[in-house]
Design an enzyme around this catalytic site. Structure first.
Site, PDB file in Angstrom:
ATOM      1  N   SER A  27      62.456  57.805 -20.445  1.00 15.89           N
ATOM      2  CA  SER A  27      61.621  57.356 -19.476  1.00 15.89           C
ATOM      3  C   SER A  27      62.400  57.558 -18.293  1.00 15.89           C
ATOM      4  O   SER A  27      63.330  57.026 -18.210  1.00 15.89           O
ATOM      5  CB  SER A  27      61.106  56.118 -19.994  1.00 15.89           C
ATOM      6  OG  SER A  27      60.178  55.596 -18.937  1.00 15.89           O
TER       7      SER A  27
ATOM      8  N   TYR B 234      61.533  46.579 -23.039  1.00 15.04           N
ATOM      9  CA  TYR B 234      60.959  47.768 -23.118  1.00 15.04           C
ATOM     10  C   TYR B 234      62.162  48.935 -22.477  1.00 15.04           C
ATOM     11  O   TYR B 234      62.601  49.831 -23.149  1.00 15.04           O
ATOM     12  CB  TYR B 234      59.670  48.228 -22.906  1.00 15.04           C
ATOM     13  CG  TYR B 234      59.391  49.809 -22.542  1.00 15.04           C
ATOM     14  CD1 TYR B 234      59.362  50.436 -23.722  1.00 15.04           C
ATOM     15  CD2 TYR B 234      59.326  50.285 -21.270  1.00 15.04           C
ATOM     16  CE1 TYR B 234      58.992  52.043 -23.316  1.00 15.04           C
ATOM     17  CE2 TYR B 234      59.158  51.589 -21.069  1.00 15.04           C
ATOM     18  CZ  TYR B 234      59.097  52.600 -21.958  1.00 15.04           C
ATOM     19  OH  TYR B 234      58.880  53.690 -21.854  1.00 15.04           O
TER      20      TYR B 234
ATOM     21  N   LYS C 211      65.026  51.708 -23.674  1.00 13.41           N
ATOM     22  CA  LYS C 211      65.504  53.156 -23.222  1.00 13.41           C
ATOM     23  C   LYS C 211      66.828  53.390 -22.967  1.00 13.41           C
ATOM     24  O   LYS C 211      67.612  54.562 -23.128  1.00 13.41           O
ATOM     25  CB  LYS C 211      64.575  53.678 -22.280  1.00 13.41           C
ATOM     26  CG  LYS C 211      62.863  53.597 -22.647  1.00 13.41           C
ATOM     27  CD  LYS C 211      62.777  54.707 -23.809  1.00 13.41           C
ATOM     28  CE  LYS C 211      61.464  54.550 -24.403  1.00 13.41           C
ATOM     29  NZ  LYS C 211      61.302  55.306 -25.699  1.00 13.41           N
TER      30      LYS C 211
HETATM   31  C1  UD1 Z   1      55.429  52.206 -17.020  1.00 18.20           C
HETATM   32  C2  UD1 Z   1      56.726  52.848 -16.871  1.00 18.20           C
HETATM   33  C3  UD1 Z   1      56.911  54.110 -17.974  1.00 18.20           C
HETATM   34  C4  UD1 Z   1      56.607  53.620 -19.376  1.00 18.20           C
HETATM   35  C5  UD1 Z   1      55.273  53.109 -19.175  1.00 18.20           C
HETATM   36  C6  UD1 Z   1      54.795  52.575 -20.624  1.00 18.20           C
HETATM   37  C7  UD1 Z   1      57.832  52.929 -14.747  1.00 18.20           C
HETATM   38  C8  UD1 Z   1      58.138  53.527 -13.476  1.00 18.20           C
HETATM   39  N1  UD1 Z   1      56.890  53.354 -15.729  1.00 18.20           N
HETATM   40  O1  UD1 Z   1      54.602  53.109 -16.332  1.00 18.20           O
HETATM   41  O2  UD1 Z   1      58.279  54.419 -18.140  1.00 18.20           O
HETATM   42  O3  UD1 Z   1      56.736  54.707 -20.128  1.00 18.20           O
HETATM   43  O4  UD1 Z   1      54.853  51.897 -18.397  1.00 18.20           O
HETATM   44  O5  UD1 Z   1      53.505  52.004 -20.675  1.00 18.20           O
HETATM   45  O6  UD1 Z   1      58.616  51.857 -15.007  1.00 18.20           O
HETATM   46  N2  UD1 Z   1      47.653  50.247 -12.349  1.00 18.20           N
HETATM   47  C9  UD1 Z   1      46.618  50.086 -11.708  1.00 18.20           C
HETATM   48  N3  UD1 Z   1      45.515  49.334 -12.466  1.00 18.20           N
HETATM   49  C10 UD1 Z   1      45.618  49.443 -13.945  1.00 18.20           C
HETATM   50  C11 UD1 Z   1      46.814  50.000 -14.504  1.00 18.20           C
HETATM   51  C12 UD1 Z   1      47.754  50.477 -13.920  1.00 18.20           C
HETATM   52  O7  UD1 Z   1      46.467  49.869 -10.393  1.00 18.20           O
HETATM   53  O8  UD1 Z   1      44.749  48.966 -14.480  1.00 18.20           O
HETATM   54  C13 UD1 Z   1      48.536  51.048 -11.419  1.00 18.20           C
HETATM   55  C14 UD1 Z   1      50.066  50.541 -11.802  1.00 18.20           C
HETATM   56  O9  UD1 Z   1      50.272  49.421 -11.068  1.00 18.20           O
HETATM   57  C15 UD1 Z   1      50.954  51.615 -11.456  1.00 18.20           C
HETATM   58  C16 UD1 Z   1      50.084  52.924 -11.835  1.00 18.20           C
HETATM   59  O10 UD1 Z   1      48.885  52.487 -11.992  1.00 18.20           O
HETATM   60  O11 UD1 Z   1      51.383  51.690  -9.955  1.00 18.20           O
HETATM   61  C17 UD1 Z   1      50.477  53.535 -13.242  1.00 18.20           C
HETATM   62  O12 UD1 Z   1      50.645  52.327 -14.222  1.00 18.20           O
HETATM   63  P1  UD1 Z   1      50.787  52.547 -15.688  1.00 18.20           P
HETATM   64  O13 UD1 Z   1      49.799  53.774 -16.264  1.00 18.20           O
HETATM   65  O14 UD1 Z   1      50.866  51.122 -16.214  1.00 18.20           O
HETATM   66  O15 UD1 Z   1      52.132  53.115 -15.962  1.00 18.20           O
HETATM   67  P2  UD1 Z   1      53.713  52.598 -15.196  1.00 18.20           P
HETATM   68  O16 UD1 Z   1      53.790  51.396 -15.127  1.00 18.20           O
HETATM   69  O17 UD1 Z   1      53.904  53.619 -14.140  1.00 18.20           O
END
Ligand code: UD1
Length: 341
Positions: free
Chosen positions: A127, A152, A156
């Protein structure tokens, strides 16, 4: 061992199931092992409906060495693609021992069985989390790894290290670790896709469930980051494109094209997209309005990360092709398919 058999651990899961489709379509013989802890047995029917081929599946937990040993004995795979792992960042903070036990033991068991049965190739699901908040963007494979901010993420790091050490010690092993950025979307047939259990942690399932009325409102975590619109930036990659990277990696191993017995590749699009851009694009391409509001930052989120995928593009001969628009359409089509079930 020279055959076209691939053991896919976690093959009933989100990325696993899409990869099994691509493997079958590329002519590989696949056996899925999965403990169904975060997936459903019915995924098999979705895969079969797409490829028109039978899917071999055994409900096996990779932490159960004896069961895994029997699978290797019977199937004698030339290659393994190892997806089976727990992946919720927040849950890993609550239950670190469960994460270390599951993610580390399963890899150690697989490598042990590979040694015993003469299986040499393994593609590992890593990841972009290993980069943390990089100083310089986009990140290349040379970008230094940063100390993990969750159990988590730490699994990795440790799994990559276990693989690197194993390659040094056991001469025949070949390893490709694919560092995934943010996989999203679903197969264009809408027959397989992401199946989150309970309240989704990830952005896209929360978006599609909000659009479907299953969730009342999407929370956008933070608009005060140092980014053009203030929301976080990620590299969202179409899950079918991501699946195809595994086929390219296997081909590279089997054709003896690896430059080193342990290789890592960034699997991303090269485009950084903000959370608010995702919301706006999802609304536009699917012709609907999302009920969302901006709330505070989510603990542990990094501000921005996106890939420089040129090494994967050049060496694997692989490139992400789907547009964000098509990918977000596929995510909504999949949600509609689930609603009609
Ligand atoms: C993270 C990890 C990724 C991992 C994944 C597993 C990092 C950069 N990424 O992904 O390696 O495999 O988790 O689950 O560490 N968001 C919102 N509202 C929501 C959900 C998410 O605003 O309800 C935003 C988050 O703040 C983020 C983006 O959407 O900025 C993506 O979030 P998400 O889909 O949870 O993935 P990551 O956190 O990037």
């Amino acid at each position: 061992m020279d055959n076209n058999r691939v053991l896919v651990t976690g093959g009933m899961g989100y990325i696993g199931s899409h990869t099994v489709v691509e493997l079958q379509e590329a002519g590989y013989e696949v056996l899925i092992v999965d403990n169904l802890s975060n997936s459903e047995a019915s995924v098999k029917y979705g895969i079969e409906a797409i490829t028109g081929k039978k899917v071999e599946f055994e409900q096996v937990d990779c932490c159960d060495y004896d069961a895994l040993d029997k699978v290797f004995e019977r199937f004698a795979p030339q290659s393994v693609i190892h997806f089976a792992a727990s992946k919720a960042v927040g849950e890993s903070v609550q239950q670190p021992l469960m994460y270390y036990r599951n993610n580390l033991n399963s890899l150690v068991n697989i490598l042990t069985a590979m040694r015993k049965h003469g299986t040499e190739n393994i593609v590992f699901s890593s990841s972009c989390t290993v980069y943390g908040q990089a100083e310089k963007l986009p990140v290349t494979e040379q970008t230094p790894r940063r100390e993990a901010t969750s159990p988590y993420g730490n699994t990795k790091h440790i799994c990559e290290d276990i693989l690197r050490d194993s390659v040094v010690a056991y001469g025949d092993f070949k390893v490709i670790a694919l560092r995934y950025f943010n996989p999203i979307g679903a197969h264009p047939s809408a027959l397989i896709g992401e199946l989150p259990r309970g309240v989704p942690n990830n952005l896209i399932p929360f978006v599609t469930q909000t659009a479907a009325g299953i969730r009342e409102q999407l929370s956008v975590f933070g608009d005060d980051y140092n980014t053009p619109d203030g929301s976080c930036i990620r590299d969202y990659i179409n899950v079918v494109d991501l699946a195809k990277a595994h086929i390219a990696a296997l081909g590279r191993m089997r054709q003896g094209k690896m430059k080193d017995s342990f290789e890592v590749f960034n699997v991303g699009t090269g485009n950084g997209v903000s959370t608010l851009e995702i919301v706006k694009t999802f609304e536009k391409v699917n012709g609907l309005k999302l009920n969302y509001r901006i709330v505070g930052r989510r603990a542990g989120d990094i501000e921005a990360v996106w890939a420089d995928p040129s090494y994967a593009n050049n060496e694997l001969g692989w490139k992400a092709e789907a547009t964000l628009e098509d990918t977000l359409r596929s995510a909504w089509n999949w949600q509609k398919h689930l609603n009609n079930k």
